[in-house]
Enzyme design. Sequence first.
Site, mmCIF file in Angstrom:
data_model
loop_
_atom_site.group_PDB
_atom_site.id
_atom_site.type_symbol
_atom_site.label_atom_id
_atom_site.label_comp_id
_atom_site.label_asym_id
_atom_site.label_seq_id
_atom_site.Cartn_x
_atom_site.Cartn_y
_atom_site.Cartn_z
ATOM 1 C CD GLU A 104 60.412 71.470 4.499
ATOM 2 O OE1 GLU A 104 60.359 70.582 3.641
ATOM 3 O OE2 GLU A 104 60.434 72.674 4.227
ATOM 4 N N GLY A 105 60.511 67.366 9.192
ATOM 5 C CA GLY A 105 60.667 65.981 9.624
ATOM 6 C C GLY A 105 62.030 65.738 10.231
ATOM 7 N NE ARG B 294 95.721 80.011 13.816
ATOM 8 C CZ ARG B 294 96.115 80.886 14.731
ATOM 9 N NH1 ARG B 294 96.366 82.147 14.404
ATOM 10 N NH2 ARG B 294 96.240 80.513 15.990
HETATM 11 N N1 COS Z 1 52.739 60.701 -0.018
HETATM 12 C C1 COS Z 1 51.401 60.464 -0.138
HETATM 13 N N2 COS Z 1 50.668 59.868 0.812
HETATM 14 C C2 COS Z 1 51.293 59.516 1.954
HETATM 15 C C3 COS Z 1 52.671 59.751 2.164
HETATM 16 C C4 COS Z 1 53.388 60.358 1.122
HETATM 17 N N3 COS Z 1 54.700 60.593 1.255
HETATM 18 N N4 COS Z 1 53.007 59.299 3.384
HETATM 19 C C5 COS Z 1 51.892 58.802 3.952
HETATM 20 N N5 COS Z 1 50.852 58.934 3.070
HETATM 21 C C6 COS Z 1 49.485 58.481 3.260
HETATM 22 C C7 COS Z 1 49.479 57.000 3.604
HETATM 23 O O1 COS Z 1 49.479 56.208 2.446
HETATM 24 C C8 COS Z 1 48.204 56.866 4.390
HETATM 25 O O2 COS Z 1 47.120 56.788 3.490
HETATM 26 P P1 COS Z 1 45.874 55.756 3.759
HETATM 27 O O3 COS Z 1 45.217 56.261 5.002
HETATM 28 O O4 COS Z 1 45.033 55.916 2.542
HETATM 29 O O5 COS Z 1 46.478 54.395 3.926
HETATM 30 C C9 COS Z 1 48.112 58.185 5.138
HETATM 31 O O6 COS Z 1 48.909 59.128 4.379
HETATM 32 C C10 COS Z 1 48.633 58.093 6.538
HETATM 33 O O7 COS Z 1 49.942 57.587 6.485
HETATM 34 P P2 COS Z 1 50.687 56.962 7.744
HETATM 35 O O8 COS Z 1 49.782 55.932 8.369
HETATM 36 O O9 COS Z 1 52.048 56.552 7.331
HETATM 37 O O10 COS Z 1 50.727 58.222 8.718
HETATM 38 P P3 COS Z 1 51.306 58.374 10.167
HETATM 39 O O11 COS Z 1 50.279 59.068 10.995
HETATM 40 O O12 COS Z 1 51.878 57.080 10.657
HETATM 41 O O13 COS Z 1 52.490 59.455 9.959
HETATM 42 C C11 COS Z 1 54.706 60.200 9.475
HETATM 43 C C12 COS Z 1 53.560 59.228 9.158
HETATM 44 C C13 COS Z 1 55.258 60.019 10.860
HETATM 45 C C14 COS Z 1 55.766 59.861 8.445
HETATM 46 C C15 COS Z 1 54.209 61.662 9.264
HETATM 47 O O14 COS Z 1 53.331 62.030 10.305
HETATM 48 C C16 COS Z 1 55.346 62.659 9.210
HETATM 49 O O15 COS Z 1 55.968 62.848 8.153
HETATM 50 N N6 COS Z 1 55.649 63.349 10.331
HETATM 51 C C17 COS Z 1 56.609 64.427 10.357
HETATM 52 C C18 COS Z 1 55.895 65.690 10.065
HETATM 53 C C19 COS Z 1 56.820 66.774 9.624
HETATM 54 O O16 COS Z 1 57.650 66.608 8.758
HETATM 55 N N7 COS Z 1 56.628 67.924 10.231
HETATM 56 C C20 COS Z 1 57.352 69.066 9.857
HETATM 57 C C21 COS Z 1 56.379 70.172 9.725
HETATM 58 S S1 COS Z 1 56.565 71.105 8.312
HETATM 59 S S2 COS Z 1 58.138 72.203 8.688
#
Ligand code: COS
Length: 388
Positions: free
Chosen positions: A364-365, A269
């Site tokens: 996926e978040g 261009r």
């Molecule tokens: N791998 C393994 N275990 C995990 C983990 C991971 N990456 N992340 C968290 N956990 C476990 C924690 O260790 C905790 O275990 P315990 O209860 O034994 O302590 C449990 O899962 C809950 O974890 P946490 O308290 O961190 O959960 P929250 O409810 O605070 O949620 C977020 C954490 C916000 C990070 C989560 O809900 C999330 O990823 N949300 C976005 C969802 C998403 O991506 N949606 C898209 C849909 S698919 S297209």
Amino acid sequence: MSLDRETREHLVATIRRFVDERLIPAEAAVAEADAIPPDIIEDMRALGLFGLTIPEEYGGLGLNMSDEVAMIFEIGRAAPAFRSIFATNVGIGSQGIVFDGTPEQKAAYLPRLAAGDLIGSFALTEPDAGSDAGSVRTTAVRDGDSYILNGTKRYITNGPIAGVFTVMARTDQSQPGARGVSAFIVDAGTPGLSTGKPEKKMGQQGAHVCDVIFEDCRVPASALIGGVEGVGFKTAMKVLDKGRLNIAATCVGLAERIIDDMMDYAVTRKQFGKPIADFQMLQVMFADSRAEAYAGRTMVEDAARRRDAGENIAVLASCAKMYASEMVGRVADRNVQVHGGAGYIREYRAEQLYRDARLFRIYEGTTQIQQGIIAKAMAADARRRAGL
Ligand code: COS
């Protein structure tokens, strides 16, 4: 499995050729028709794309993360709707079974998912549980040798064409958070399971999402992933850790493709008597895009290598997903700008890829969820260092 160098280079080159010769030329038609032609899907099956990450014993290629992202960088160069058709089989629609399924569950589903004869889908999100994934309301109540599922899942990728769903549902009503959630494998034909109409989306035409509705949907107790209640949220998070790295690789591939488009346009261009590539204000955009795409690629490769070495990469996957999805958004935006008026016109790919790329910062978040994961881990490290 880790591929030897020659096999890996051959596979990367094969996918690159497929993307250049089959997918990119079909982009406009796919966007217009909102459908991927069956012959392209057949070619994807033949290339093994549906089974990239499914273990070899179940008919997949069983790629490790480093090899997976090397393939995804290439696939990412095509409009994202193409990857969508097999991406759930490679990622969120199969990996729950791969990670935590029983041998019987793996044998029943993985070979068909690897072959692309069955589309797998991941049903976590609900109308009132998006980013707060631990608050799912869909219930799964034990009844003899069965569970009865009730609830609605929302924006489920490949929902309209899936043959099997990984469904997160609450088995323990007394646990309102993540610990009450279990994961199930539910066949699409199960009575009580229905799908809504495909949503009209901003971009990625050719990929489809819809509601998945459970009304007294009875599944056998053997559908509980791993046969263990209460660990479904963890299964989902493990699946997402890996899925986020895959998305980051897709974003890098798409950014690199968009940069090629941008430069192809900029060197041909002409304005003010010379190619617009020679104007310094645009050169800033080119250089920033190149450096940022390189940074994204390096992050993805590093996180993939570390995952293959056995490290927990949850935080690195969030870093890579956040950075790469924001980065491809900036690159797609600059490409529209470099194209000027043509950037706003459907005939050119710039506007389509700009709309397509927007989704990566959300699914996926969201970026904000990734920031939360990263910052929470940083504070935990700091507290540990301080002995708090
Ligand atoms: N791998 C393994 N275990 C995990 C983990 C991971 N990456 N992340 C968290 N956990 C476990 C924690 O260790 C905790 O275990 P315990 O209860 O034994 O302590 C449990 O899962 C809950 O974890 P946490 O308290 O961190 O959960 P929250 O409810 O605070 O949620 C977020 C954490 C916000 C990070 C989560 O809900 C999330 O990823 N949300 C976005 C969802 C998403 O991506 N949606 C898209 C849909 S698919 S297209």
